[in-house]
Scaffold this active site. Structure first.
Site, PDB file in Angstrom:
ATOM      1  N   ARG A   1       0.870  -1.491   0.221  1.00  0.00           N
ATOM      2  CA  ARG A   1       0.062  -0.439  -0.333  1.00  0.00           C
ATOM      3  C   ARG A   1       1.176   1.612   0.015  1.00  0.00           C
ATOM      4  O   ARG A   1       0.271   2.524  -0.723  1.00  0.00           O
ATOM      5  CB  ARG A   1      -0.672  -0.066   1.034  1.00  0.00           C
ATOM      6  CG  ARG A   1      -1.798  -1.395   0.351  1.00  0.00           C
ATOM      7  CD  ARG A   1      -3.131  -0.968   2.451  1.00  0.00           C
ATOM      8  NE  ARG A   1      -2.105  -1.301   3.573  1.00  0.00           N
ATOM      9  CZ  ARG A   1      -2.048  -0.531   4.717  1.00  0.00           C
ATOM     10  NH1 ARG A   1      -3.560  -0.206   4.626  1.00  0.00           N
ATOM     11  NH2 ARG A   1      -1.557  -0.715   5.973  1.00  0.00           N
TER      12      ARG A   1
ATOM     13  N   ASN B   1      -6.597  -2.769   2.501  1.00  0.00           N
ATOM     14  CA  ASN B   1      -6.485  -3.868   2.389  1.00  0.00           C
ATOM     15  C   ASN B   1      -7.804  -4.005   2.792  1.00  0.00           C
ATOM     16  O   ASN B   1      -8.856  -3.851   2.886  1.00  0.00           O
ATOM     17  CB  ASN B   1      -5.815  -4.881   3.873  1.00  0.00           C
ATOM     18  CG  ASN B   1      -4.262  -4.364   3.564  1.00  0.00           C
ATOM     19  OD1 ASN B   1      -3.636  -4.285   2.077  1.00  0.00           O
ATOM     20  ND2 ASN B   1      -3.546  -4.759   5.295  1.00  0.00           N
TER      21      ASN B   1
END
Length: 89
Positions: free
Chosen positions: A18, A36
């Site tokens: 990320r 997520n």
């Protein structure tokens, strides 16, 4: 302005994926987030000009990401706005 929604499959949680995606998106001037998912995927939502979105999508598939990307399933649509910067969620 368009919106890219991409679900990234593979070993992409707990490896800096990320953060890496956020860095690439900011370099391209995109707004949005990487989040997520409970099933192990990462959801990437980005808004900006189509060429920049295509560049981000190519980066996600490049093999240069942290972890391992097995599959990216994407869709494009009109931008919705409302995002400031690019965040990790």
């Amino acid at each position: 302005m368009e919106r890219l929604t991409a679900f990234v499959h593979g070993y992409v949680q707990g490896v800096g994926f990320r953060w890496w995606t956020r860095s690439r998106a900011l370099e391209l001037g995109l707004t949005g987030y990487a989040k997520n998912q409970p099933d192990g995927r990462v959801l990437v939502v980005a808004e900006g000009p189509r060429p920049a979105l295509e560049s981000l999508l190519a980066a996600l598939r490049s093999g240069q990401t942290p972890g391992r990307v097995d599959l990216v399933v994407e869709s494009f649509g009109p931008a919705r706005g409302g995002e400031n910067g690019f965040t990790e969620r």
